[in-house]
Design an enzyme around this catalytic site. Sequence first.
Site, PDB file in Angstrom:
ATOM      1  N   CYS A 188      -2.738  34.301   9.288  1.00 26.94           N
ATOM      2  CA  CYS A 188      -2.371  34.860  10.593  1.00 26.94           C
ATOM      3  C   CYS A 188      -2.044  33.784  11.608  1.00 26.94           C
ATOM      4  CB  CYS A 188      -3.514  35.714  11.124  1.00 26.94           C
ATOM      5  SG  CYS A 188      -4.220  36.721   9.854  1.00 26.94           S
ATOM      6  N   TYR A 229       0.339  14.025   0.367  1.00 28.76           N
ATOM      7  CA  TYR A 229      -0.094  14.753   1.564  1.00 28.76           C
ATOM      8  C   TYR A 229       0.035  16.267   1.381  1.00 28.76           C
ATOM      9  CZ  TYR A 229       0.273   9.980   3.054  1.00 28.76           C
ATOM     10  OH  TYR A 229       0.132   8.611   3.111  1.00 28.76           O
ATOM     11  N   GLU A 232       0.821  -1.224   0.000  1.00 29.03           N
ATOM     12  CA  GLU A 232       0.000   0.000   0.000  1.00 29.03           C
ATOM     13  C   GLU A 232       0.849   1.266   0.000  1.00 29.03           C
ATOM     14  OE1 GLU A 232      -2.216  -0.381   3.631  1.00 29.03           O
ATOM     15  OE2 GLU A 232      -3.418  -2.054   2.915  1.00 29.03           O
TER      16      GLU A 232
HETATM   17  C1  LIG Z   1      -1.339   6.112   5.163  1.00 30.14           C
HETATM   18  C2  LIG Z   1      -1.411   4.663   4.909  1.00 30.14           C
HETATM   19  C3  LIG Z   1      -0.696   4.091   3.861  1.00 30.14           C
HETATM   20  C4  LIG Z   1       0.249   4.878   2.977  1.00 30.14           C
HETATM   21  O1  LIG Z   1       1.356   5.346   3.660  1.00 30.14           O
HETATM   22  P1  LIG Z   1       2.565   6.041   2.871  1.00 30.14           P
HETATM   23  O2  LIG Z   1       3.481   6.453   3.948  1.00 30.14           O
HETATM   24  O3  LIG Z   1       2.015   7.181   2.116  1.00 30.14           O
HETATM   25  O4  LIG Z   1       3.158   4.996   1.968  1.00 30.14           O
HETATM   26  C5  LIG Z   1      -0.858   2.747   3.613  1.00 30.14           C
HETATM   27  N1  LIG Z   1      -1.686   1.979   4.383  1.00 30.14           N
HETATM   28  C6  LIG Z   1      -2.386   2.495   5.410  1.00 30.14           C
HETATM   29  C7  LIG Z   1      -3.265   1.607   6.189  1.00 30.14           C
HETATM   30  C8  LIG Z   1      -2.277   3.843   5.710  1.00 30.14           C
HETATM   31  O5  LIG Z   1      -2.956   4.345   6.736  1.00 30.14           O
END
Ligand SMILES: *Cc1c(COP(=O)(O)O)cnc(C)c1O
Length: 442
Positions: free
Chosen positions: A372, A401, A300
């Site tokens: 501000c 992000y 992921e």
């Molecule tokens: C945020 C997240 C990711 C991705 O994380 P990166 O640091 O952008 O690779 C993958 N899996 C889960 C469950 C997340 O919360």
Amino acid sequence: MTSRNQSLPGRPPGFTYQQTKRGLLRKKGPLALQCEDIPLTKLAQKFGTPLYVYSSQTISERLSAFDRAFRDIPHTICYSVKANSNLSILRLLARKGCGFDVVSGGELERVMTADRRAAKRVVFSGVGKTREEITAALKAGTLLFNIESESELWALAECAGRLRATAPIAFRVNPDVAAETHPYISTGLHKHKFGVPISKARALYAEASGVRYLKVRGVSVHIGSQITDASPFGEAMSRVADLVRELRRDGHEIDYVDAGGGLGISYDQPDAATFPQQVAAYAAALTKPLRELKIHLLLEPGRSIVGPAGALLTSIIYKKSNNGKKFLIVDAAMNDLIRPALYGAFHEIVPVTVHTDQLAKSEATDIVGPVCETGDFFGRDRTLPMVEERDVLAILDVGAYGMVLASNYNTRPRPAEVLVSGKSVKLIRRREKVSDLLRAEL
Ligand SMILES: *Cc1c(COP(=O)(O)O)cnc(C)c1O
């Protein structure tokens, strides 16, 4: 208009400085930062600032590097939608066969909008899935639900029962592994809200296996974000591998291991040259404990795919000096890019046009937004070549992000986004208007 200047910090292959030529005599002009074949000044003129610019080549290359690193193990890359959820970027990834990791019903709807067929490659993560979100994900045919609590298990069983569907599940286990990153994005310790304790996992799997409408399929883990050292990933995975063996002994069918995301990127220098080795080290750390387990690995990644693919263009509104302390006040602010304010994150900031004679004349300055709040800064004491009011700066490595965390604080409309591919430029999100913001209010 070629020849790359190595001393200036671009982000090849997406963002590089090119020597311009001008006049009949083709004399050397200033260096111009380009996104692929398009000078960023042109984009700033055409679309205005602040403006998010993404390089599709960078995204494709990084995705391929990831894929290559894991070629020895059956795997599916489920890009983490929360890093950058623009529909055009999801479409680009879906066309390359990418799956998706979603953490809300909204993200699921984005994926379905980008490519309906991608649903079978969607994993659904998140610590607080509502019954509505669960039901939508079941209807979509989600590949795997990553369960984070016993209560969620019963909610899922209830929703699946109502639809007479079978929900494929994994528990997200918390391996109690410390990873060096910002405390807000570290998730793999028992004190964090995420997952179920790995010590409780066997009991939970036993419970789940007896429930009609649920089908145990795998084990998931995600220890945090922006982790640049491979060893905590390996450590977490060896705990997961032990658990897989135990679960199989208990009679569960474990086909998938979901390794989560979290691979970090280098924010202080270009990493295009080192990224393949870095992913290879990450892949080695993850796959070593899994050898002989014959599992299908789910990955992921978010930041490592899209982070270096984006830049935020911003114009200098004013230069000012308070008792010798210098400031550049720019038209982007913390509402457009909150990472410096939220995590104290470092982003390289460079002028999009550099006159070579100005390179020597650099000065230390803070780059700040108009909001501000003292936290509204992008860089402190940065040494930049001399720049003037109305010049355009590029804040680098904001593909992940960045826009997804943008807000309307100070009633500031969110920026436009463009996607560059070679010589082609596509507006992929129009600039918000104040009227868009007022519309929802009664
Ligand atoms: C945020 C997240 C990711 C991705 O994380 P990166 O640091 O952008 O690779 C993958 N899996 C889960 C469950 C997340 O919360």
